[in-house]
Design a protein around this motif. Structure first.
Motif, PDB file in Angstrom:
ATOM      1  N   LEU A 469      -2.368  12.309 -11.262  1.00  0.00           N
ATOM      2  CA  LEU A 469      -2.393  11.020 -10.583  1.00  0.00           C
ATOM      3  C   LEU A 469      -3.756  10.369 -10.817  1.00  0.00           C
ATOM      4  O   LEU A 469      -4.794  10.969 -10.537  1.00  0.00           O
ATOM      5  CB  LEU A 469      -2.149  11.192  -9.080  1.00  0.00           C
ATOM      6  CG  LEU A 469      -2.096   9.911  -8.236  1.00  0.00           C
ATOM      7  CD1 LEU A 469      -0.989   8.985  -8.717  1.00  0.00           C
ATOM      8  CD2 LEU A 469      -1.916  10.249  -6.758  1.00  0.00           C
ATOM      9  N   ALA A 470      -3.731   9.171 -11.370  1.00  0.00           N
ATOM     10  CA  ALA A 470      -4.953   8.387 -11.577  1.00  0.00           C
ATOM     11  C   ALA A 470      -4.845   7.095 -10.778  1.00  0.00           C
ATOM     12  O   ALA A 470      -3.839   6.384 -10.868  1.00  0.00           O
ATOM     13  CB  ALA A 470      -5.154   8.089 -13.057  1.00  0.00           C
ATOM     14  N   LEU A 471      -5.877   6.805  -9.984  1.00  0.00           N
ATOM     15  CA  LEU A 471      -5.857   5.670  -9.062  1.00  0.00           C
ATOM     16  C   LEU A 471      -7.097   4.816  -9.244  1.00  0.00           C
ATOM     17  O   LEU A 471      -8.198   5.330  -9.491  1.00  0.00           O
ATOM     18  CB  LEU A 471      -5.836   6.160  -7.608  1.00  0.00           C
ATOM     19  CG  LEU A 471      -4.673   7.028  -7.140  1.00  0.00           C
ATOM     20  CD1 LEU A 471      -5.033   7.671  -5.809  1.00  0.00           C
ATOM     21  CD2 LEU A 471      -3.414   6.198  -7.015  1.00  0.00           C
ATOM     22  N   ARG A 472      -6.917   3.530  -9.093  1.00  0.00           N
ATOM     23  CA  ARG A 472      -8.031   2.592  -9.013  1.00  0.00           C
ATOM     24  C   ARG A 472      -7.994   1.953  -7.633  1.00  0.00           C
ATOM     25  O   ARG A 472      -6.969   1.394  -7.225  1.00  0.00           O
ATOM     26  CB  ARG A 472      -7.910   1.508 -10.082  1.00  0.00           C
ATOM     27  CG  ARG A 472      -8.941   0.383  -9.936  1.00  0.00           C
ATOM     28  CD  ARG A 472      -8.629  -0.794 -10.850  1.00  0.00           C
ATOM     29  NE  ARG A 472      -9.461  -1.943 -10.524  1.00  0.00           N
ATOM     30  CZ  ARG A 472     -10.509  -2.354 -11.234  1.00  0.00           C
ATOM     31  NH1 ARG A 472     -10.827  -1.707 -12.342  1.00  0.00           N
ATOM     32  NH2 ARG A 472     -11.218  -3.410 -10.862  1.00  0.00           N
ATOM     33  N   GLU A 473      -9.136   2.058  -6.909  1.00  0.00           N
ATOM     34  CA  GLU A 473      -9.225   1.435  -5.590  1.00  0.00           C
ATOM     35  C   GLU A 473      -9.980   0.119  -5.695  1.00  0.00           C
ATOM     36  O   GLU A 473     -11.094   0.065  -6.228  1.00  0.00           O
ATOM     37  CB  GLU A 473      -9.956   2.339  -4.598  1.00  0.00           C
ATOM     38  CG  GLU A 473     -10.064   1.730  -3.203  1.00  0.00           C
ATOM     39  CD  GLU A 473     -11.392   2.019  -2.515  1.00  0.00           C
ATOM     40  OE1 GLU A 473     -11.811   1.183  -1.702  1.00  0.00           O
ATOM     41  OE2 GLU A 473     -12.004   3.057  -2.808  1.00  0.00           O
ATOM     42  N   ASP A 474      -9.374  -0.932  -5.163  1.00  0.00           N
ATOM     43  CA  ASP A 474     -10.033  -2.228  -5.060  1.00  0.00           C
ATOM     44  C   ASP A 474     -10.066  -2.625  -3.594  1.00  0.00           C
ATOM     45  O   ASP A 474      -9.021  -2.657  -2.934  1.00  0.00           O
ATOM     46  CB  ASP A 474      -9.278  -3.285  -5.873  1.00  0.00           C
ATOM     47  CG  ASP A 474      -9.386  -3.043  -7.373  1.00  0.00           C
ATOM     48  OD1 ASP A 474     -10.443  -3.378  -7.947  1.00  0.00           O
ATOM     49  OD2 ASP A 474      -8.416  -2.520  -7.958  1.00  0.00           O
ATOM     50  N   SER A 475     -11.259  -2.922  -3.098  1.00  0.00           N
ATOM     51  CA  SER A 475     -11.377  -3.320  -1.697  1.00  0.00           C
ATOM     52  C   SER A 475     -12.737  -3.961  -1.479  1.00  0.00           C
ATOM     53  O   SER A 475     -13.637  -3.853  -2.318  1.00  0.00           O
ATOM     54  CB  SER A 475     -11.230  -2.111  -0.763  1.00  0.00           C
ATOM     55  OG  SER A 475     -12.388  -1.279  -0.825  1.00  0.00           O
ATOM     56  N   ASP A 476     -12.867  -4.600  -0.330  1.00  0.00           N
ATOM     57  CA  ASP A 476     -14.157  -5.100   0.125  1.00  0.00           C
ATOM     58  C   ASP A 476     -14.613  -4.279   1.323  1.00  0.00           C
ATOM     59  O   ASP A 476     -15.321  -4.770   2.196  1.00  0.00           O
ATOM     60  CB  ASP A 476     -14.053  -6.590   0.494  1.00  0.00           C
ATOM     61  CG  ASP A 476     -15.424  -7.239   0.653  1.00  0.00           C
ATOM     62  OD1 ASP A 476     -16.391  -6.724   0.054  1.00  0.00           O
ATOM     63  OD2 ASP A 476     -15.530  -8.238   1.385  1.00  0.00           O
ATOM     64  N   TYR A 477     -14.169  -3.041   1.366  1.00  0.00           N
ATOM     65  CA  TYR A 477     -14.539  -2.109   2.432  1.00  0.00           C
ATOM     66  C   TYR A 477     -16.040  -1.836   2.351  1.00  0.00           C
ATOM     67  O   TYR A 477     -16.579  -1.691   1.263  1.00  0.00           O
ATOM     68  CB  TYR A 477     -13.752  -0.813   2.238  1.00  0.00           C
ATOM     69  CG  TYR A 477     -13.723   0.126   3.411  1.00  0.00           C
ATOM     70  CD1 TYR A 477     -12.809  -0.044   4.434  1.00  0.00           C
ATOM     71  CD2 TYR A 477     -14.600   1.195   3.487  1.00  0.00           C
ATOM     72  CE1 TYR A 477     -12.770   0.837   5.509  1.00  0.00           C
ATOM     73  CE2 TYR A 477     -14.569   2.066   4.554  1.00  0.00           C
ATOM     74  CZ  TYR A 477     -13.648   1.885   5.568  1.00  0.00           C
ATOM     75  OH  TYR A 477     -13.603   2.748   6.631  1.00  0.00           O
ATOM     76  N   PRO A 478     -16.780  -1.785   3.450  1.00  0.00           N
ATOM     77  CA  PRO A 478     -16.340  -1.733   4.844  1.00  0.00           C
ATOM     78  C   PRO A 478     -16.239  -3.101   5.518  1.00  0.00           C
ATOM     79  O   PRO A 478     -16.070  -3.157   6.745  1.00  0.00           O
ATOM     80  CB  PRO A 478     -17.456  -0.926   5.498  1.00  0.00           C
ATOM     81  CG  PRO A 478     -18.691  -1.399   4.784  1.00  0.00           C
ATOM     82  CD  PRO A 478     -18.242  -1.573   3.349  1.00  0.00           C
ATOM     83  N   TRP A 479     -16.353  -4.186   4.748  1.00  0.00           N
ATOM     84  CA  TRP A 479     -16.330  -5.511   5.363  1.00  0.00           C
ATOM     85  C   TRP A 479     -14.918  -6.007   5.611  1.00  0.00           C
ATOM     86  O   TRP A 479     -14.692  -6.860   6.457  1.00  0.00           O
ATOM     87  CB  TRP A 479     -17.087  -6.500   4.483  1.00  0.00           C
ATOM     88  CG  TRP A 479     -18.426  -5.988   4.039  1.00  0.00           C
ATOM     89  CD1 TRP A 479     -18.898  -5.913   2.762  1.00  0.00           C
ATOM     90  CD2 TRP A 479     -19.472  -5.485   4.871  1.00  0.00           C
ATOM     91  NE1 TRP A 479     -20.168  -5.396   2.740  1.00  0.00           N
ATOM     92  CE2 TRP A 479     -20.552  -5.125   4.033  1.00  0.00           C
ATOM     93  CE3 TRP A 479     -19.616  -5.297   6.254  1.00  0.00           C
ATOM     94  CZ2 TRP A 479     -21.741  -4.586   4.514  1.00  0.00           C
ATOM     95  CZ3 TRP A 479     -20.802  -4.751   6.735  1.00  0.00           C
ATOM     96  CH2 TRP A 479     -21.840  -4.406   5.879  1.00  0.00           C
ATOM     97  N   ASP A 480     -13.965  -5.466   4.866  1.00  0.00           N
ATOM     98  CA  ASP A 480     -12.560  -5.843   5.023  1.00  0.00           C
ATOM     99  C   ASP A 480     -11.722  -4.581   4.957  1.00  0.00           C
ATOM    100  O   ASP A 480     -12.003  -3.678   4.158  1.00  0.00           O
ATOM    101  CB  ASP A 480     -12.147  -6.815   3.911  1.00  0.00           C
ATOM    102  CG  ASP A 480     -10.767  -7.397   4.135  1.00  0.00           C
ATOM    103  OD1 ASP A 480      -9.781  -6.697   3.808  1.00  0.00           O
ATOM    104  OD2 ASP A 480     -10.658  -8.535   4.624  1.00  0.00           O
ATOM    105  N   GLY A 481     -10.691  -4.496   5.772  1.00  0.00           N
ATOM    106  CA  GLY A 481      -9.909  -3.271   5.881  1.00  0.00           C
ATOM    107  C   GLY A 481      -8.733  -3.168   4.941  1.00  0.00           C
ATOM    108  O   GLY A 481      -7.977  -2.195   5.015  1.00  0.00           O
ATOM    109  N   ARG A 482      -8.527  -4.134   4.060  1.00  0.00           N
ATOM    110  CA  ARG A 482      -7.408  -4.074   3.121  1.00  0.00           C
ATOM    111  C   ARG A 482      -7.845  -3.297   1.881  1.00  0.00           C
ATOM    112  O   ARG A 482      -8.713  -3.737   1.117  1.00  0.00           O
ATOM    113  CB  ARG A 482      -6.933  -5.464   2.740  1.00  0.00           C
ATOM    114  CG  ARG A 482      -5.674  -5.462   1.884  1.00  0.00           C
ATOM    115  CD  ARG A 482      -5.190  -6.888   1.625  1.00  0.00           C
ATOM    116  NE  ARG A 482      -3.997  -6.923   0.800  1.00  0.00           N
ATOM    117  CZ  ARG A 482      -2.758  -6.800   1.256  1.00  0.00           C
ATOM    118  NH1 ARG A 482      -2.564  -6.646   2.563  1.00  0.00           N
ATOM    119  NH2 ARG A 482      -1.717  -6.841   0.452  1.00  0.00           N
TER     120      ARG A 482
END
Length: 662
Positions: A469-482
Motif C-alpha cells: 500500500l502506497a499513500l500520499r497525504e495532502d492536508s493543511d494539518y494542524p490548521w485544518d482537519g481535512r
C-alpha cells in the motif's frame, strides 16, 4: 519497491524507515526542510567552532591533534554523538557529499579516541595526555554510561545508513566495556548509570547485530540497578518493578522507561510492561503540562512528605507531586520532553494503543517545536508556560561549566532562545528527533498499516506476503482537519488504520466518497478493502476552538483556562495586546468566540485566534496583599498565537493560561 519492515515478537507495531515513510510536503515537510537546511548545519557550526563550543575540540585534544585541557560539562561527548545521529539521518533522507565527508571524518576521530577496553570519555583521555590523575567512573556525575549509550545509538544508525563499520566497531567495544562493568564492577556500573541512554543503546546494537549478548547486557543493567541503594534523583531508590509513580529527574526517568520498554519489546515480560503502563499513566494523568512538557520543578524534594527527614534529598528537574505544575517557573527541559516521545513511541509499538500517539502529537506540536525558534537556529533549554516582567529572582539556566565564553543570558523577564547554550545537550537532541521524525508517521503490523501522525506524508509499505500500500497525504494539518489520502500504488488488501485523535469529536471518514463508520476518539479506525491506485480516503477532523480547564488540584491554574484548537495549544503574548494593556489584566470571558485567522510570525505561516478578551482593573501597587480593585471589565481585542511560536518577536510577556470571568 520498499523492503519489508521487521517486526518483533513482542512489539506488534514496527516503525517505518525513510524509504517507507517521509514528510514530503505540508507542515512537517516544512519542518523537515528547516531541520535539514538550518538546524543540523548551524549546530555543527557551533560544535566545530572552538571559540563557541569545545564539543569537537575536546575530541581533537583527546586524539592528540591539539593540546589543551578539557572544557565544558562531562556529558558534552554526547552532544557530538547526538549531532552525528542527526547528520546521518539527514544523509539517509537527503544525501549530501560534503556532509558525508564531515560525518566520516568525525566518525574516525571518535573511534581514534577509544581505549582498547572500549572506554571512551574525553575528560579522562585528555587528563591522561596531560599526566593528570583521572580514573574512569570516579564520579557518578561524569556521565560516562550516558555518553557511551549515545555513542552506540549513533554508531548503529551510522552503520545502517552508510554501511561503514568504523563506529559500529566502536559501539561493540563500548558495549564490551559495559559488559565488563556488569560482570566485574556492578556497583560502579549502577552508581554511574546517570541518565541511562545506554539501555536504549545496547538494544539498538542487539537489533542491528542479532547478538544475544547485548540483550543479556540490557537485562544486566536492570539487575545491577535493582541491587543498588540509590535515590529518586536517578530512579534507583526502588527496584524498577516496585515503582508506582514517576519521581525524580524527568530526563533520567523518561530515558530509563524508554529503555525498559525496548527491553520488554524483546522479552515480552508482562510484569515490566505493566509497570511501564502504570508509570506512563501517572505522568500523563497527573504530571504533564498541557504543552507536553515534563519535569515541572527546578528542584523538588524526594520522597515528598516522607516522615524520615534525614532521607529527603533535593531532586533537580523533578516530576514533583501530582498536579504540581507551576507556569512561570516551569522547568520542562527540552530533553525531558523528547524522552517522553521516546517512551511513548515504544509503548505505542508494544500496545498499538492510540493514546500513546496522542501524547507524541501533543508534545510534537507544542513543547518540541516550541523548544526551537521558527528560524530553526535558536533553542530553549527550559520551556515555561508563562513569562512575566520584573521577576524578582533569576531563573537558573544551564551554567557555563567550562572556560568557553558564551553570551550572558538575558534577564529572566526577557527569556529568549539562544543559538548556543553552555549546557548544549538539548539542541542536538532536538535535531536528531526532528531529523528522524518521519519514523513516527506510521507503523506496520500483522493486521495492516497504522498511520499515527498527519501533516504531509508519503507512505509505501509491503507486508512480505505480496500486499503493498502506497499513500500520499495532502492536508493543511494542524490548521485544518481535512486529511486526504490518495492511493498511489497497491497490491492486495493491506488494511489501513487511521488514528482518530483523542482530542477530536465528530470525525467522519469516506472512501471514494462513501461513508465509513469512525471509531471512538483515541482509537484507530480500520479500513479493510482491496486497494487500487486512485482510491481516495478522506478523514475529516472538526477543529473547534476549545477552552480547557485543569484538575482542581492544579493550584497554579485555579479559575484559569487555556485554549486549544486541534492538537495546537495557544498562548497570549504581550505583543498582541492593545497599547497600555498588561498581561496580568487579560482574562477570557466564558463563552467568548475566538475565530481562526491566518497570520505570519517571522517567515512562518500559522493560524492564530482572534477575539475579544477582558481587561481586568488591576493596579500593581507592589504590595503582597491589597484590596480588590473595583471597576468595569473593559473589552479589548487580542490575538492568541500557537505556543510553539512564542518568543520569536523579541522580548515580551506570555501566558498559556488566562483567568476566566463570567
Amino acid at each position: 519497491m520498499p523492503t519489508t519492515t521487521e517486526r518483533r515478537a513482542h512489539r506488534p507495531l514496527a516503525a517505518l524507515r525513510a524509504d517507507q515513510a517521509r514528510w514530503r510536503r505540508g507542515f512537517w515537510g516544512d519542518v523537515h526542510q528547516r531541520t535539514r537546511d538550518v538546524t543540523i548545519p548551524t549546530i555543527w557550526d557551533s560544535l566545530s567552532d572552538a571559540a563557541t563550543s569545545p564539543g569537537l575540540r575536546n575530541f581533537r585534544i583527546a586524539a592528540g591533534l591539539e593540546t589543551g585541557t578539557h572544557v565544558g560539562p562531562p556529558f558534552m561527548d554526547g552532544d557530538l554523538y547526538k549531532w552525528l545521529e542527526a547528520a546521518v539521518a539527514r544523509l539517509e533522507t537527503d544525501p549530501d557529499d560534503a556532509l558525508a565527508a564531515t560525518v566520516e571524518e568525525v566518525a574516525g576521530l571518535i573511534a581514534s579516541v577509544q581505549q582498547e577496553n572500549g572506554y571512551l570519555h574525553t575528560p579522562t583521555a585528555i587528563a591522561a595526555r596531560n599526566d593528570e590523575e583521572a580514573a574512569p567512573l570516579a564520579d557518578r556525575f561524569n556521565f560516562e554510561t550516558y555518553n557511551l549509550g549515545h555513542l552506540i545509538t549513533a554508531a548503529v544508525r551510522h552503520h545502517e545508513v552508510t554501511g561503514s563499520t568504523v563506529l559500529l566497531d566502536a559501539a561493540r567495544a563500548a558495549a564490551g566495556f559495559l559488559e565488563h562493568l556488569a560482570a566485574d564492577k556492578p556497583l560502579e556500573l549502577a552508581r554511574s548509570a546517570i541518565c541511562p541512554s545506554h539501555y536504549m543503546g545496547v538494544i539498538d546494537l542487539y537489533r542491528a547485530t542479532g547478538e544475544e549478548r547485548y540483550l543479556r547486557l540490557a537485562q544486566a543493567f536492570v539487575r545491577v540497578r535493582d541491587d543498588f541503594d540509590g535515590g529518586d534523583d536517578n530512579q534507583d531508590r526502588l527496584p524498577v518493578r516496585d515503582q508506582t509513580v514517576a519521581a525524580g529527574h524527568a530526563v533520567r526517568a523518561n530515558y530509563l522507561y524508554a529503555g525498559l520498554a525496548d527491553l520488554v519489546a524483546e522479552t515480552g515480560e508482562d510484569e515490566l510492561r505493566a509497570v511501564l503502563e502504570r508509570l506512563w499513566t501517572d505522568v500523563v494523568g497527573t504530571k504533564i503540562y498541557v504543552t507536553g512538557g515534563c519535569g515541572a520543578l527546578y528542584d523538588g524534594a524526594s520522597p515528598d512528605g516522607y516522615p524520615w527527614q534525614g532521607e529527603i534529598s533535593r531532586v533537580h528537574q523533578a516530576y514533583g507531586r501530582a498536579y504540581q505544575l507551576p507556569n512561570t517557573t516551569a522547568h520542562a527541559e527540552s530533553c525531558a520532553n523528547i524522552g517522553m516521545i521516546f517512551w511513548s513511541e515504544r509503548m505505542l509499538a508494544l500496545t498499538g494503543e492510540a493514546r500513546y500517539a496522542d501524547v507524541i502529537e501533543q508534545i510534537a506540536f507544542n513543547s518540541l517545536l516550541g523548544s526551537v525558534s521558527l528560524a530553526g537556529s535558536e533553542y530553549f533549554y527550559t520551556n515555561a508556560l508563562r513569562q512575566v516582567r520584573g521577576l524578582p529572582y533569576p531563573l537558573r539556566r544551564p551554567g557555563d561549566t567550562g572556560q568557553v565564553v558564551v553570551p550572558e543570558p538575558p534577564p529572566s523577564d526577557e527569556r529568549l532562545r539562544q543559538r548556543y547554550l553552555s549546557c548544549f545537550c538539548c539542541p542536538p537532541n532536538i535535531a536528531r528527533v526532528l531529523a528522524t521524525f518521519h519514523e513516527r508517521v506510521a507503523s506496520l503490523a500483522d493486521d495492516g498499516v497504522y498511520v499515527h501522525l498527519y501533516g504531509g506524508s508519503d507512505v509505501d509499505v509491503a507486508d512480505g506476503h505480496g500486499a503493498r500500500l502506497a499513500l500520499r497525504e495532502d492536508s493543511d494539518y494542524p490548521w485544518d482537519g481535512r486529511i486526504t489520502f490518495t492511493v498511489t500504488d497497491a497490491a492486495g488488501a493491506l488494511p489501513l488504520h487511521l488514528r482518530v485523535p483523542g482530542w477530536s469529536s465528530g470525525a467522519t471518514l469516506t472512501v471514494n466518497g462513501e461513508p465509513v463508520e469512525v471509531s471512538a476518539p483515541g482509537t484507530y479506525t480500520r479500513v479493510a478493502r482491496t486497494w487500487a491506485a486512485g482510491d481516495v480516503v478522506v478523514l475529516d477532523l472538526p477543529m473547534p476552538v476549545r477552552t480547557l480547564r485543569a484538575h482542581r488540584l492544579a493550584e497554579e491554574v485555579t479559575n484559569q483556562v487555556t485554549v486549544r484548537r486541534g492538537p495546537v495549544v495557544y498562548c497570549l503574548e504581550s505583543a498582541d495586546l492593545p497599547a497600555g494593556a498588561r498581561l496580568e489584566q487579560a482574562a477570557l470571558r466564558r463563552g467568548t468566540a475566538l475565530r481562526p485567522v491566518e497570520a505570519t510570525i517571522g517567515d512562518v505561516r500559522v493560524v492564530a485566534l482572534e477575539g475579544e478578551l477582558v481587561e481586568l482593573p488591576v493596579h500593581d501597587g507592589g504590595a503582597l496583599y491589597d484590596d480588590l480593585e473595583d471597576g468595569p471589565l473593559r473589552p479589548v481585542p487580542a490575538r492568541l498565537v500557537p505556543y510553539f511560536s512564542w518568543g520569536n518577536r523579541g522580548a515580551g510577556e506570555m501566558s498559556v493560561w488566562l483567568p476566566v470571568v463570567w
